[in-house]
Structures are given as C-alpha cells and as structure tokens.
Enzyme design. Structure first.
Site, PDB file in Angstrom:
ATOM      1  N   TYR A 251       0.772  -1.159  -0.043  1.00 58.87           N
ATOM      2  CA  TYR A 251       0.008   0.147  -0.009  1.00 58.87           C
ATOM      3  C   TYR A 251       0.852   1.183  -0.011  1.00 58.87           C
ATOM      4  CZ  TYR A 251      -3.864  -3.340   0.493  1.00 58.87           C
ATOM      5  OH  TYR A 251      -4.889  -4.046   0.357  1.00 58.87           O
TER       6      TYR A 251
ATOM      7  N   SER B 203       9.834   1.867   7.700  1.00 55.86           N
ATOM      8  CA  SER B 203       9.488   0.623   6.888  1.00 55.86           C
ATOM      9  C   SER B 203       7.995   0.162   7.483  1.00 55.86           C
ATOM     10  CB  SER B 203      10.582  -0.476   7.249  1.00 55.86           C
ATOM     11  OG  SER B 203      10.056  -1.720   6.638  1.00 55.86           O
ATOM     12  N   LYS B 204       7.253  -0.415   6.609  1.00 54.17           N
ATOM     13  CA  LYS B 204       6.068  -1.088   6.883  1.00 54.17           C
ATOM     14  C   LYS B 204       6.154  -2.427   7.779  1.00 54.17           C
ATOM     15  CE  LYS B 204       4.743  -0.480   2.698  1.00 54.17           C
ATOM     16  NZ  LYS B 204       4.091  -0.526   1.578  1.00 54.17           N
ATOM     17  N   ARG B 205       7.314  -2.703   7.601  1.00 57.01           N
ATOM     18  CA  ARG B 205       8.025  -4.071   8.359  1.00 57.01           C
ATOM     19  C   ARG B 205       8.262  -4.109   9.665  1.00 57.01           C
ATOM     20  NH1 ARG B 205       9.681  -4.137   2.897  1.00 57.01           N
ATOM     21  NH2 ARG B 205       8.626  -5.686   1.628  1.00 57.01           N
TER      22      ARG B 205
END
Length: 523
Positions: free
Chosen positions: A14, A253-255
C-alpha cells in the site's frame, strides 16, 4: 526543455508515506516549470504484486490532490503506463544490448553462482561473476543449451574506469565500474527485470528528471550503462534522503511496526486510529491501517493539505521560519537545491500539530462536512441527516472547537449521540466521585430541580444561573460540576458541562440525571 517527472510505485504494498513525499517532490518540480507529472505502475515483479494494493495507491494520490497528467485512468500519448504491458519494448531493448555486445546470454546454474560467491567470501574479496558460462559464441550457446542449462541475459559491465554523473541533491557522484555486477536484465522466460524496464520506459515517456529516494543511488551506474548502450540521452538525477523512522535514522518501513509501537507518539497515533476505526465500524488490518500507510490518514479524517504540508518540510525548507504551505505555495517556492542530504525522521506528534493547525483554519461548515461521515458510519446520524440534526451537529462541532484535531475525533463525543439508556458509565469514576460522596449526591438532586425550573436552557444562561445557586447554597463548585458531568456523560472529560446541558437539551439532561439519581437513591 519541458520538465517531465514520474513516480513509479510497485503494487507490492500500500501507499507508503515516504513514497508520497517522493511523489510530492516530483509533482512540485514539474508543476513549477509548467511541465508534466506522470504516474507509472512498475509491476514487472508479478510474483510480489498485490491486486488489492493498486486501487488504494491511485485513490491515495487522488485524495491528496496530486493529480497526474499521464498514467492509469488518465491515459496519455505513451500508453500503456503499466510496465507489465510494455514487455515488447523491454524485450526489443534487451535484444539490442545483446546484439551490440553490451549484454550476453548466460547459462550459469544457481548452484554454480553460489559456489563462486562462497569462494569469494572465503578468500576475503568481493564477488564479481567471472562470466564462465557466458555464451559469447554460437558454439558455446549450443553446448550450454544441449546441457539443459537455464538461460538469462546479463549486462556486460565495464571492468575498469568510473561512472561519473551529477546529482541535483548529492552533487558529483562517482562509482567504480569494476565494483558493478553483471546484472540480469531478462529471465529465461523472456520477461525483463526492473533496471532495464525502468530505463526503457523513462526514455519512451521522455522523462527529463528522475527524482527518487537515495536507496536507488547504487542502481544509477547500471541504469546509466543501459541508457548509454542503447543510445539514450541521460535524464537529470536527484536522489532524495529517505524518510527515517520515528526517533531514529533507519528508513521508515512498513515491516517494523512492532518496533515503532514502542515509541510513545507513534503508539498514541496508532491507538487513536484504532479507536476511530472501531467506533466507526471501519474494517481494518494492521498491514494496511497504520501511520506508515496513507490510507490510515484518509480513514481517520486528516486533511490532505496538512499531510502534504508536513511532508514538504520533511527534508526541505524555504527558510528558518516559514512552515505553512498550501500546495499552491509549495509549487511557487519549491526547488531541489534546498533539499537536505540527510534523512528526516518521521515525527507523528509534529504531523498531528500540522493537522490541528489546518483543521482550526477550516470554517464551521467544512468541519461539519468532514465529521459527518464518521457519525454516519458509527450509526449515530442518518444519511442524509434531518435539518435539526445538522443544526445540532454544527453546534456540537463549534463547542468542541480545537478538541477536534482530526475529523474522526468527533466520535470521542459519542455521549452526545446516544440515548440516556445507552450511555456508557465509567463505573470507577461513578463510585469515586458520586456514590461515595453524600455532598455530591445531595447537590445533584438539588441541581436537578433547579434545572427543571430553568426557563432558558443555553450555556450562556445556565452558567451564571447555576454558579449563583452554588454560591448561595454554599456548595463546592467542583463537586457540583463533577456530579453533573458524570450524570450527563458518564465520564470525566469532554466539553464544558454547560455546553453539554445546552446540546443535550432540558428533557434529555433531566432524563440522564434521573437515571443517575435512581442508582444513588434507594427505592
């Protein structure tokens, strides 16, 4: 020269807030010069593409107001704008590179490449493929194919000299050609990889300025090699600092959500979003609803102008004092020479401050329009609302003032939208401030009778009326105010008590006080 920039997201996830900052800078650079801003979907990695991610990316840009001049849903003279639909262009370029000797067919097996890497590591040197399975003659090609080896096309990178170029943010840059790998540009099935596809598409779309995040800087030498080998004019490069994580220097980061949730401001913003989503009955997942992803801000009720204003100043400044920029202001003032080289840390608290500032500047009508959908999603107001409901909502929003920082904040005043029988009660507060305080119980009972007799039920009239009563009776004002607040709202915070009385109206206020007194007075 007409400036043409592009933003090329991959639909593998996204829309990232850092990606929006890069897109914004591309947009501003093009628009300031009267040029074009393009949107291209880099979907060559079919194994990682997420079908559900593409539309939110497009919707996110439309919500932000970063409209693209060419691209998906808009079209343009260089269609298609999806890399996966441009494979013929990429394959033709790969063939030209092989035919000109700038690329070659390679038949190395993965195990053989791994063995070379392990040997290089054992000998303490950098791994550079030795081209032992390069098919530079028809005889070798026939031999390797007869052995059933896998085939790919690799760049034949120079082994000496330097790649030198000027970057509009980084200045003069140089890379040793000898450190470059012979990167694979085409798989055995004929599909081409990112580096080749990106260069070919940038050329075909007449992109003049490649403005992207600094993590792409190491990719630049191989892409320059591809462009020069194909006879393309080089675009101007500008590599922006990445957006860093809250309170740190590593890339956002999305992680790493679990890590960021240990940072109080990030955690507070997440909690606020989760509360709004829960009350508004918005179905969300952790991966798509968090402050790293743009959808989070749209779903919770941020203003696009506030997001863009904050992102503009995340790595760029006009001077030491100017902070307020509309998109139009940004177009007029933006320049790449004022972009910082160092990463800027994402600050949730500062972002909320920008949002609050922009929200406070909205007129009442626009604020009401922003909060209404959240009340409708929560089931508190019908669609469309009756006129009297709309009028009451305007009064509520006006009374709430700067307590509504984002549109979804309206849901924290749910006590104004439920009937007395459905009003939640903070039981610990009820016991501490009312049930165990005879003075509060007595005052509440007396206040109930005075409120019923009041001829005018507005905040402006009730405040002096009740304060005068408290003074005459010798009651403690704090005790009375707390007792009324608990009876009317079931909690300890919110709007002023006199605002609640007016907004609820006499009948509802008395009903709530009676409900509370019935629990305090034995039957």
């Amino acid at each position: 020269m007409t400036i043409r920039t592009r933003f090329a997201p991959s639909p593998t996830g996204y829309l990232h807030i850092g990606g929006v900052r890069t897109a914004l800078f591309n947009y501003l650079l093009a628009k300031q010069a009267g040029g074009q801003f393009l949107l291209r979907i880099d979907d060559t990695d079919q194994n990682r593409n997420v079908d559900a991610a593409l539309q939110p990316i497009l919707d996110g840009f439309k919500w932000l107001g970063l409209s693209w001049d060419e691209g998906p849903e808009v079209g343009g003279p260089f269609e298609p704008y999806f890399q996966s639909q441009r494979s013929e262009h990429h394959q033709a370029a790969a063939k030209l590179l092989v035919d000109s000797g700038h690329a070659y067919f390679d038949y190395a097996k993965p195990t053989e490449l791994e063995a070379q890497k392990e040997l290089a590591q054992k000998e303490g040197r950098a791994f550079i493929y030795d081209r032992s399975f390069m098919a530079d003659t028809d005889e070798k090609k026939a031999k390797f194919e007869a052995e059933g080896r896998p085939v790919s096309v690799r760049l034949k990178m120079p082994r000496s000299g330097q790649c030198v170029f000027h970057d509009l943010v980084r200045g003069d840059c140089s890379f040793e050609w000898a450190d470059e790998q012979d990167h694979v540009i085409q798989r055995g099935d004929g599909t081409c990889l990112y580096h080749l596809a990106s260069v070919v598409d940038d050329h075909d779309f007449k992109i003049t300025h490649v403005v992207r995040a600094v993590e792409h800087l190491p990719n630049t030498p191989r892409q320059i090699f591809i462009a020069q080998s194909l006879g393309y004019p080089l675009p101007v490069f500008a590599h922006l600092p990445y957006v860093a994580e809250p309170g740190g220097t590593a890339k956002l980061s999305k992680r790493k959500l679990d890590k960021y949730l240990k940072q109080k401001d990030f955690a507070a913003l997440c909690q606020l979003g989760d509360t709004i989503a829960s009350r508004a009955k918005i179905q969300v997942t952790k991966e798509t609803f968090n402050p790293v992803v743009v959808d989070f801000y749209r779903e919770t009720g941020f203003l696009p102008a506030a997001i863009l204003n904050y992102l503009l100043l995340l790595g760029w400044s006009l001077d030491d004092s100017t902070e307020h920029f509309s998109l139009e202001d940004a177009v007029k003032n933006f320049s790449l020479d004022r972009v910082n080289k160092s990463p800027a840390s994402f600050d949730p608290q500062k972002l909320v401050a920008f949002q609050s500032r922009w929200m406070n500047q909205l007129d009442l009508k626009k604020k009401v329009a922003m909060v209404l959908p959240f009340l409708q999603k929560a089931g508190y107001i019908a669609e469309p609302p009756p006129c009297e409901t709309a009028d009451r909502l305007s009064k509520i929003v006006q009374a709430a003032g700067d307590r509504i920082k984002i549109a979804g904040d309206i849901l924290q005043f749910d006590e104004l939208f439920v009937a007395a029988a459905e009003l939640p009660m903070d039981e610990a507060l009820f016991q501490k401030r009312l049930a165990t305080d005879p003075a509060a119980i007595s005052a509440l009972g007396s206040l109930r009778g005075e409120l019923e007799a009041a001829t005018e039920f507005t905040a402006a009239s009730l405040e002096p009326f009740l304060k005068g009563l408290v003074e005459r009776e010798g009651w403690k004002l704090g005790t009375c105010i707390n007792a009324l607040r608990i009876a009317l709202t079931g909690k300890s915070n919110g709007l002023g008590v006199f605002d609640y009385l007016e907004l609820l109206g006499k009948a509802e206020s008395l009903t709530r006080i009676d409900r509370c007194l019935s629990r305090l007075t034995p039957s």
